[in-house]
Design an enzyme around this catalytic site. Structure first.
Site, PDB file in Angstrom:
ATOM      1  N   GLY A  58       0.840  -1.193   0.000  1.00 30.32           N
ATOM      2  CA  GLY A  58       0.000   0.000   0.000  1.00 30.32           C
ATOM      3  C   GLY A  58       0.869   1.235   0.000  1.00 30.32           C
ATOM      4  N   CYS A  85       5.351  -6.113   1.518  1.00 30.05           N
ATOM      5  CA  CYS A  85       5.701  -4.690   1.505  1.00 30.05           C
ATOM      6  C   CYS A  85       5.021  -3.955   2.676  1.00 30.05           C
ATOM      7  CB  CYS A  85       5.391  -4.096   0.144  1.00 30.05           C
ATOM      8  SG  CYS A  85       6.347  -2.626  -0.189  1.00 30.05           S
ATOM      9  N   TYR A  86       4.038  -3.097   2.409  1.00 29.21           N
ATOM     10  CA  TYR A  86       3.370  -2.404   3.521  1.00 29.21           C
ATOM     11  C   TYR A  86       2.803  -3.399   4.538  1.00 29.21           C
ATOM     12  CZ  TYR A  86      -0.002   0.613   5.949  1.00 29.21           C
ATOM     13  OH  TYR A  86      -0.723   1.285   6.896  1.00 29.21           O
ATOM     14  N   HIS A 173       7.900  -7.915  -3.944  1.00 29.11           N
ATOM     15  CA  HIS A 173       6.587  -8.314  -4.473  1.00 29.11           C
ATOM     16  C   HIS A 173       6.656  -9.648  -5.201  1.00 29.11           C
ATOM     17  CE1 HIS A 173       4.411  -4.606  -3.539  1.00 29.11           C
ATOM     18  NE2 HIS A 173       5.586  -4.027  -3.693  1.00 29.11           N
ATOM     19  N   GLU A 175       4.326 -11.301  -6.331  1.00 28.85           N
ATOM     20  CA  GLU A 175       3.247 -11.444  -7.307  1.00 28.85           C
ATOM     21  C   GLU A 175       3.599 -10.898  -8.689  1.00 28.85           C
ATOM     22  OE1 GLU A 175       3.424  -9.487  -4.747  1.00 28.85           O
ATOM     23  OE2 GLU A 175       2.489  -7.534  -5.049  1.00 28.85           O
ATOM     24  N   SER A 225     -22.039  -6.485 -27.246  1.00 31.82           N
ATOM     25  CA  SER A 225     -21.355  -5.469 -28.038  1.00 31.82           C
ATOM     26  C   SER A 225     -20.353  -6.080 -28.999  1.00 31.82           C
ATOM     27  CB  SER A 225     -20.598  -4.545 -27.088  1.00 31.82           C
ATOM     28  OG  SER A 225     -19.555  -5.290 -26.463  1.00 31.82           O
ATOM     29  N   GLY A 226     -20.142  -7.383 -28.900  1.00 29.06           N
ATOM     30  CA  GLY A 226     -19.081  -7.999 -29.705  1.00 29.06           C
ATOM     31  C   GLY A 226     -17.812  -8.128 -28.883  1.00 29.06           C
ATOM     32  N   GLY A 227     -17.750  -7.448 -27.744  1.00 26.85           N
ATOM     33  CA  GLY A 227     -16.586  -7.536 -26.858  1.00 26.85           C
ATOM     34  C   GLY A 227     -16.591  -8.835 -26.062  1.00 26.85           C
ATOM     35  N   VAL A 228     -15.477  -9.080 -25.365  1.00 23.38           N
ATOM     36  CA  VAL A 228     -15.318 -10.349 -24.656  1.00 23.38           C
ATOM     37  C   VAL A 228     -16.348 -10.496 -23.523  1.00 23.38           C
ATOM     38  CG1 VAL A 228     -13.678 -11.824 -23.433  1.00 23.38           C
ATOM     39  CG2 VAL A 228     -12.833 -10.106 -25.011  1.00 23.38           C
ATOM     40  N   ASP A 229     -16.461  -9.479 -22.676  1.00 23.91           N
ATOM     41  CA  ASP A 229     -17.269  -9.631 -21.467  1.00 23.91           C
ATOM     42  C   ASP A 229     -18.748  -9.875 -21.771  1.00 23.91           C
ATOM     43  OD1 ASP A 229     -14.840  -8.975 -20.458  1.00 23.91           O
ATOM     44  OD2 ASP A 229     -15.369  -6.916 -19.930  1.00 23.91           O
ATOM     45  N   SER A 230     -19.304  -9.069 -22.676  1.00 27.22           N
ATOM     46  CA  SER A 230     -20.730  -9.262 -22.953  1.00 27.22           C
ATOM     47  C   SER A 230     -20.955 -10.557 -23.719  1.00 27.22           C
ATOM     48  CB  SER A 230     -21.315  -8.056 -23.689  1.00 27.22           C
ATOM     49  OG  SER A 230     -20.731  -7.907 -24.956  1.00 27.22           O
ATOM     50  N   SER A 231     -19.997 -10.956 -24.558  1.00 22.30           N
ATOM     51  CA  SER A 231     -20.169 -12.209 -25.308  1.00 22.30           C
ATOM     52  C   SER A 231     -20.164 -13.393 -24.356  1.00 22.30           C
ATOM     53  CB  SER A 231     -19.043 -12.401 -26.341  1.00 22.30           C
ATOM     54  OG  SER A 231     -19.040 -11.349 -27.254  1.00 22.30           O
ATOM     55  N   LYS A 370     -10.254 -10.631 -15.967  1.00 18.40           N
ATOM     56  CA  LYS A 370     -10.352 -10.699 -17.433  1.00 18.40           C
ATOM     57  C   LYS A 370      -9.782 -11.995 -18.004  1.00 18.40           C
ATOM     58  CE  LYS A 370     -11.268  -8.062 -21.117  1.00 18.40           C
ATOM     59  NZ  LYS A 370     -12.424  -7.170 -21.231  1.00 18.40           N
TER      60      LYS A 370
END
Ligand code: XMP
Length: 514
Positions: A58, A85-86, A173, A175, A225-231, A370
């Site tokens: 943080g 870290c923090y 870090h 990660e 919309s043709g995008g990944v999420d809505s598809s 994502k």
């Protein structure tokens, strides 16, 4: 429908830029992980049955006023805890050590020497590891109850363990991908130390989601919309409730080349999703006529979208539910689950959907990142061109056509962008970059064609790399690739005589030109 954190790992969010990344990395080990507010109490964590706790990094200093703190009983608990870290500095402070400013800020690569495995470094045979540091504070002294597991030239206490308790702290870090064997370290923590359950997989998620979504008794409306999420949202719901899902694709006339055909093919034909294409392009272009101001264009597109959607909903309704492709970072960052994140992303939404349709909102992807959505899309049988599609702004080409939106400029923009995408696909670059497109304004430049001088458009090509769109860097494309793009655009797109390449990063520029 929220996955259960029992046997998983909770990441307490102290506002670090990598907090989400910690969750993602743990999930990619097959262990469920979720980001929780930094002040979640030990009691709550116990009630959830978590196998381990990570305290994220943080921006604050542990002694500064208002610095976010953790429930102090976490530091005395038997639940394995890893401070990063923090989070590590909080742990040092809680155990009676001292934290202070480092003489030389440490940003970027540093080399650490492993002194002792201690559980965390077990099996990491290399005694020197390159890791990623990003801090101005660090442990100045540690109490006798802590022992050093690794050190660097700047941080003698780069990693520590509390003797006899499953409490660990690392200054670096693990990660981020620049930390060598960072994933192995997280795996040691998750399995060797926390004994976490390996119960998180997209196959499992798919099965549970279909089962729970199939209980919806009513009709669901989804805008695609043709995008990944809505598809992926539509494909998932279609699998769960079949014809009770109605998806609508509103062709705004501001979309990428062939988008309606792609939706028809990849969602409709290949997956049998019930999707209707509404061509509203003339209405959108009509409403945009004469408007050059980018914010006004955005507002008009948003309003037109809401109107078209509402009309569809009333005509085809009633619907009991409205499905949206909201993702986990949006849920966290919009404050529905709050951490003291130092940067809150402004949300670019499709202009706000009508509020008065009295439908319940379903967000089947609200727990996913994502890359997980992409994996889910693959499992659902969505074609690669859909799951790997670059993000595209809600207002569409209205923000890639500078000045007034005209059919001519839209054509130039669309055809040129399609060439950019094709060349990058052929070169195997498309999947490695964040966004790639061409934009155009009103300025005409002089060109020669044969013996004739001719004025035409100058198209600007933009290809950027980014992790989260908050910052972006222009892609150092090979000159040969740039040349192919330029030649093809000037040869194949009527009206274009020159091509430029954008070499601006964000900041100061934004990704979209408007
Ligand atoms: P900027 O241009 O702000 O873009 O650097 C960051 C990311 O957001 C997308 N973007 C938008 N998306 N409505 C959207 O839905 C918008 O008005 C909008 N403006 C930008 C952009 O494509 C990039 O991925």
């Amino acid at each position: 429908m929220q996955p259960d954190l029992a046997g998983g790992i909770a990441v307490l969010d102290f506002g670090g830029q990598y907090a989400h990344l910690i969750c993602r990395r743990i999930r990619s080990l097959g262990v469920y992980s979720a980001l929780l507010p930094h002040d979640t109490s030990l009691e709550e964590l116990k009630r959830m049955g978590v196998a381990g706790i990570v305290l994220s990094g943080g921006p604050a200093s542990v002694y500064s006023q208002g610095a976010p703190a953790a429930d102090p009983s976490i530091f005395r608990s038997e639940i394995p805890t890893l401070g990063i870290c923090y989070g590590y500095q909080l742990m040092v402070k809680a155990h009676g050590g001292e934290v202070g400013k480092v003489e030389k800020k440490e940003y970027g690569r540093a080399s650490i020497t492993v002194v002792e495995g201690g559980g965390l470094f077990d099996g990491l045979a290399e005694d020197r590891l390159v890791c990623w540091m990003s801090h101005t504070d660090s442990a100045k002294s540690i109490p006798p109850t802590m022992k050093v597991l690794a050190s660097s030239s700047n941080s003698p206490y780069a990693a520590v363990r509390v003797s006899g308790a499953p409490q660990f702290g690392v200054q670096f870090h693990p990660e981020v991908s620049h930390t060598e064997r960072g994933q192995a370290l997280l795996s040691n923590f998750a399995f060797g130390i926390c004994r976490a359950d390996r119960s998180w997989s997209m196959e499992g998620f798919l099965e549970r989601s279909v089962e729970s979504l199939s209980k919806i008794d009513g009709r669901v409306l989804c805008a695609v919309s043709g995008g990944v999420d809505s598809s992926v949202t539509a494909a998932l719901l279609s699998r769960a409730i079949g014809p009770r899902l109605r998806s609508v694709f509103i062709d705004t006339g501001l979309l990428r080349e062939g988008e309606a055909d792609r939706v028809r093919r990849f969602l409709g034909k290949e997956l049998g999703v019930n999707v209707e294409i509404v061509d509203a392009s003339e209405q959108f272009l009509g409403a945009l006529r004469g408007v050059a101001d980018p914010e006004r264009k955005r507002k008009i597109v948003g309003k037109m979208f809401a109107d078209a959607f509402e009309e569809f909903a009333r005509r085809e309704g009633p619907f009991t539910h409205l499905a949206q492709g909201t993702l986990y970072p949006d849920v966290i960052e919009s404050g529905r689950s709050i951490g003291p994140a130092s940067v809150i992303k402004t949300h670019h939404n499709v202009g706000g959907l009508p509020a008065d349709l009295s439908m319940k909102v379903v967000e089947p992807l609200r727990d996913l990142y994502k890359d997980e959505v992409r994996e889910l899309g693959r499992l659902l049988g969505l074609a690669t061109p859909v799951v790997e599609r670059h993000p595209f702004p809600g207002p569409g080409l209205a923000v890639r056509v500078i000045g007034e939106v005209t059919k001519e400029k839209l054509r130039v923009c669309r055809e040129s962008s399609s060439i950019v995408e094709q060349v990058l696909e052929e070169e195997g670059i498309y999947g490695r970059v964040w966004q790639a497109f061409a934009y155009v304004g009103d300025d005409l430049v002089t060109g020669v064609l044969g013996d004739e001088r001719k004025h035409g458009y100058q198209v600007i090509v933009k290809v950027v790399e980014s992790v989260d769109a908050m910052t972006a860097d222009w892609t150092r494309l090979d000159p040969g690739v740039l040349e192919r793009i330029s030649n093809r655009i000037t040869n194949e797109v009527p009206g274009v005589v020159a091509v430029a390449y954008s070499i601006s990063s964000k900041p100061p520029a934004t990704i979209e030109p408007q």
